[in-house]
Design a protein around this motif. Sequence first.
Motif, PDB file in Angstrom:
ATOM      1  N   ALA A 116      50.334 -11.885 -59.859  1.00 30.37           N
ATOM      2  CA  ALA A 116      49.989 -12.714 -61.014  1.00 30.37           C
ATOM      3  C   ALA A 116      49.591 -14.121 -60.555  1.00 30.37           C
ATOM      4  CB  ALA A 116      51.156 -12.779 -61.991  1.00 30.37           C
ATOM      5  N   GLY A 117      50.316 -14.649 -59.597  1.00 31.53           N
ATOM      6  CA  GLY A 117      49.991 -15.964 -59.054  1.00 31.53           C
ATOM      7  C   GLY A 117      48.640 -15.971 -58.371  1.00 31.53           C
ATOM      8  N   ALA A 168      45.973 -15.814 -61.037  1.00 29.51           N
ATOM      9  CA  ALA A 168      45.830 -17.117 -61.693  1.00 29.51           C
ATOM     10  C   ALA A 168      45.081 -18.096 -60.793  1.00 29.51           C
ATOM     11  CB  ALA A 168      47.209 -17.671 -62.061  1.00 29.51           C
ATOM     12  N   LEU A 181      41.353 -17.161 -60.819  1.00 32.38           N
ATOM     13  CA  LEU A 181      40.710 -17.578 -62.067  1.00 32.38           C
ATOM     14  C   LEU A 181      40.514 -19.090 -62.112  1.00 32.38           C
ATOM     15  CD1 LEU A 181      42.393 -15.264 -64.729  1.00 32.38           C
ATOM     16  CD2 LEU A 181      40.019 -15.233 -63.955  1.00 32.38           C
ATOM     17  N   LEU A 182      41.502 -19.834 -61.614  1.00 35.89           N
ATOM     18  CA  LEU A 182      41.387 -21.282 -61.564  1.00 35.89           C
ATOM     19  C   LEU A 182      40.247 -21.693 -60.638  1.00 35.89           C
ATOM     20  CD1 LEU A 182      42.604 -23.962 -62.517  1.00 35.89           C
ATOM     21  CD2 LEU A 182      44.103 -23.878 -60.517  1.00 35.89           C
TER      22      LEU A 182
END
Length: 191
Positions: free
Chosen positions: A6-7, A10, A13-14
């Motif tokens: 998940a990290g 994220a 995506l960032l």
Amino acid sequence: MKRWCAGLAAALLLWLGAVAAWIAVGPAVTGSARGETAIVLGAAVIGDQPSPVFAARLEHALTLYHTGRAGRILVTGGRSPEDSLAEGAAGAAWLQARGVPATAILIEDRSRTTRENLANARVVLGDGARAPVLVVSDPLHMRRAMAMASAEGFDASPAPTPTTRYRSLATQVPFLAREVWFMHVHWLAGM
């Protein structure tokens, strides 16, 4: 493991969002840069006529020429199998029909990609490739085009079209996504 994935998702995506914002903002444009040559990056031709996207680029190059910001125009782009004329040739005819003398137009008519547009433009310009140039394309294309112009050794300034045909969200989002992808291809593979 789920947390790590998940990290990572994220962070990815960032990163992609940051690159998209950087591309959307585009390079700094003074509006007063001058070049010996305005290099118009190719775009589609419909039959023997520039597409609306290509015509907007040509219109901007015409303005740069008439206002003295560019001494000549180099039109780039090869011929797709479905076209009757190469982009470079169609662009040159379009410019001549609007009063630009043939002596102020250079043609590159073999390229199929942005990188080839610029690499072949360097060959066409020869020693003139060392002089300042203006790179003409759509605003969302300018970051990648300028990175490639730099890689080709040009002393280039961005000259994005003020009349881009990519105006609606439905046309801008796919163009931006494509540019995010191809910017990464350029960074990773130099293409």
